[in-house]
Design a protein around this motif. Structure first.
Motif, PDB file in Angstrom:
ATOM      1  N   GLN A   4      72.255  35.485  27.939  1.00 50.03           N
ATOM      2  CA  GLN A   4      71.131  35.100  27.907  1.00 50.03           C
ATOM      3  C   GLN A   4      71.082  33.677  28.288  1.00 50.03           C
ATOM      4  OE1 GLN A   4      69.146  37.618  26.910  1.00 50.03           O
ATOM      5  NE2 GLN A   4      71.265  38.837  26.759  1.00 50.03           N
ATOM      6  N   ASP A   5      71.431  32.754  29.579  1.00 49.42           N
ATOM      7  CA  ASP A   5      71.442  31.559  29.777  1.00 49.42           C
ATOM      8  C   ASP A   5      69.584  31.406  29.953  1.00 49.42           C
ATOM      9  OD1 ASP A   5      74.227  31.059  32.460  1.00 49.42           O
ATOM     10  OD2 ASP A   5      74.286  31.245  30.182  1.00 49.42           O
ATOM     11  N   GLN A   6      69.513  29.965  29.243  1.00 47.39           N
ATOM     12  CA  GLN A   6      67.713  30.060  29.670  1.00 47.39           C
ATOM     13  C   GLN A   6      67.528  29.244  30.809  1.00 47.39           C
ATOM     14  OE1 GLN A   6      67.664  26.450  28.112  1.00 47.39           O
ATOM     15  NE2 GLN A   6      65.070  26.445  27.399  1.00 47.39           N
ATOM     16  N   GLY A   7      66.121  30.368  30.735  1.00 48.94           N
ATOM     17  CA  GLY A   7      65.303  30.874  32.566  1.00 48.94           C
ATOM     18  C   GLY A   7      66.313  31.834  33.045  1.00 48.94           C
ATOM     19  N   SER A   8      67.229  31.955  33.160  1.00 44.85           N
ATOM     20  CA  SER A   8      67.523  33.241  33.462  1.00 44.85           C
ATOM     21  C   SER A   8      67.090  34.940  33.388  1.00 44.85           C
ATOM     22  CB  SER A   8      69.241  34.008  33.714  1.00 44.85           C
ATOM     23  OG  SER A   8      69.121  34.311  31.886  1.00 44.85           O
ATOM     24  N   GLY A 134      71.395  42.690  38.584  1.00 50.64           N
ATOM     25  CA  GLY A 134      72.203  41.165  38.836  1.00 50.64           C
ATOM     26  C   GLY A 134      71.131  40.209  37.516  1.00 50.64           C
ATOM     27  N   ARG A 135      71.960  38.910  37.463  1.00 51.52           N
ATOM     28  CA  ARG A 135      71.359  38.136  36.533  1.00 51.52           C
ATOM     29  C   ARG A 135      71.144  36.997  38.004  1.00 51.52           C
ATOM     30  NH1 ARG A 135      69.166  37.287  31.409  1.00 51.52           N
ATOM     31  NH2 ARG A 135      70.205  39.433  31.195  1.00 51.52           N
ATOM     32  N   MET A 136      69.442  36.734  37.257  1.00 57.19           N
ATOM     33  CA  MET A 136      69.228  35.824  38.331  1.00 57.19           C
ATOM     34  C   MET A 136      69.514  33.473  37.260  1.00 57.19           C
ATOM     35  SD  MET A 136      68.426  36.571  42.068  1.00 57.19           S
ATOM     36  CE  MET A 136      67.826  34.735  42.358  1.00 57.19           C
ATOM     37  N   ARG A 137      69.902  33.072  37.575  1.00 57.75           N
ATOM     38  CA  ARG A 137      70.743  32.132  36.839  1.00 57.75           C
ATOM     39  C   ARG A 137      70.363  30.655  37.847  1.00 57.75           C
ATOM     40  NH1 ARG A 137      74.108  34.249  33.374  1.00 57.75           N
ATOM     41  NH2 ARG A 137      75.030  35.434  33.672  1.00 57.75           N
ATOM     42  N   LEU A 178      78.503  22.636  47.196  1.00 62.77           N
ATOM     43  CA  LEU A 178      78.508  23.723  45.877  1.00 62.77           C
ATOM     44  C   LEU A 178      76.817  24.224  45.346  1.00 62.77           C
ATOM     45  CD1 LEU A 178      80.951  21.495  44.097  1.00 62.77           C
ATOM     46  CD2 LEU A 178      81.665  23.520  45.072  1.00 62.77           C
ATOM     47  N   VAL A 179      76.701  25.475  44.487  1.00 61.04           N
ATOM     48  CA  VAL A 179      75.936  25.806  43.943  1.00 61.04           C
ATOM     49  C   VAL A 179      76.269  25.955  42.887  1.00 61.04           C
ATOM     50  CG1 VAL A 179      74.395  27.722  43.434  1.00 61.04           C
ATOM     51  CG2 VAL A 179      74.762  26.741  45.684  1.00 61.04           C
ATOM     52  N   LEU A 180      76.563  25.575  41.317  1.00 56.97           N
ATOM     53  CA  LEU A 180      76.943  25.290  40.204  1.00 56.97           C
ATOM     54  C   LEU A 180      75.453  26.229  39.586  1.00 56.97           C
ATOM     55  CD1 LEU A 180      78.450  21.477  39.827  1.00 56.97           C
ATOM     56  CD2 LEU A 180      79.531  23.701  40.151  1.00 56.97           C
ATOM     57  N   PRO A 181      75.947  26.262  38.280  1.00 54.00           N
ATOM     58  CA  PRO A 181      74.787  26.985  37.649  1.00 54.00           C
ATOM     59  C   PRO A 181      74.483  25.833  36.742  1.00 54.00           C
ATOM     60  CG  PRO A 181      77.259  27.628  36.492  1.00 54.00           C
ATOM     61  CD  PRO A 181      77.517  26.863  37.723  1.00 54.00           C
ATOM     62  N   ALA A 182      72.964  25.785  36.108  1.00 53.77           N
ATOM     63  CA  ALA A 182      72.434  24.190  36.183  1.00 53.77           C
ATOM     64  C   ALA A 182      73.115  23.959  34.830  1.00 53.77           C
ATOM     65  CB  ALA A 182      71.198  24.755  35.799  1.00 53.77           C
ATOM     66  N   SER A 183      73.695  25.183  33.566  1.00 53.43           N
ATOM     67  CA  SER A 183      73.845  24.719  32.295  1.00 53.43           C
ATOM     68  C   SER A 183      74.694  24.013  31.858  1.00 53.43           C
ATOM     69  CB  SER A 183      74.014  26.044  31.421  1.00 53.43           C
ATOM     70  OG  SER A 183      74.365  26.759  31.875  1.00 53.43           O
TER      71      SER A 183
END
Length: 214
Positions: A4-8, A134-137, A178-183
């Motif tokens: 449930q990542d915010q914005g995903s 899939g989940r877009m984050r 790198l690509v990192l999750p924003a959270s």
């Protein structure tokens, strides 16, 4: 990462098809990933032609990262008994940029409004079971620059965190993309600073979305 990542939001990595039967009526749900309304409408027309002999081809779609554009159609079924329930499944599952067509072959027995709502809902749920989701984050793309003394510790840290560099360049310095999750980006950056003894620089390239398979 938390689902449930915010914005995903969720997407179809691969579309699919499922079927539900109620009192001899067949409900065939076909789902496809669509990035635009033109794609969605083309998919709907394609499906209607494929099932030209069916009594109804009801549809729903939800487009945009925030679900800005939604449409649905009962295609001759009593108002609110098909398209809207189908759309509610997509919205309830948090799915974006997807379209679904439920084809009904009438079995000769009237289902009533409640029966229709249940049947169209169940058909879409069955269709989703045969899709790959899939989940877009939300994420951030970074350039990370360090020296040869720090790179080993940084790579070890990233491996343990399950982060694979997009690319790397070794010159007089070492640069990782790198690509990192924003959270979690700030926490990872802090860990890299500690691992490299402060000898690391970050350059933010852009914000983006990346996908995790569910």
């Amino acid at each position: 990462m938390n689902n449930q990542d915010q914005g995903s939001f969720r997407v179809l990595l691969e579309g699919g098809q499922g079927e539900y039967e109620e009192k001899k009526s067949r409900f065939i749900a076909t789902l496809r990933k669509c990035e635009s309304e033109a794609e969605a409408l083309s998919f709907i027309e394609e499906t209607k032609k494929k099932y030209w002999d069916a009594r109804h081809n009801c549809y729903a779609y939800c487009l945009g990262d925030r679900g800005e554009l939604t449409r649905c159609s009962d295609d001759g079924e009593p108002g609110g008994t098909a398209g809207r329930p189908m759309l509610e499944v997509l919205l309830g599952e948090g799915i974006r940029n997807a379209a679904v067509v439920v084809t009904r072959y009438f079995g000769g027995v009237l289902l009533g409004t409640g029966g229709l709502v249940r049947a169209y809902t169940r058909a879409v749920q069955e269709g989703l079971r045969h899709c790959t989701l899939g989940r877009m984050r939300p994420g951030v793309e970074l350039l990370v620059t360090t020296d040869y003394n720090g790179i080993g510790k940084i790579l070890y840290l990233l491996k343990n965190a399950g982060i694979e560099p997009v690319s790397s360049e070794y010159t007089d310095r070492v640069t990782l993309r790198l690509v990192l999750p924003a959270s979690g980006a700030e926490a990872v950056k802090g860990s890299m600073v500690e691992a490299a003894g402060g000898k690391v620089k970050f350059e933010k390239i852009k914000e983006l979305y990346f996908v995790d398979k569910e």
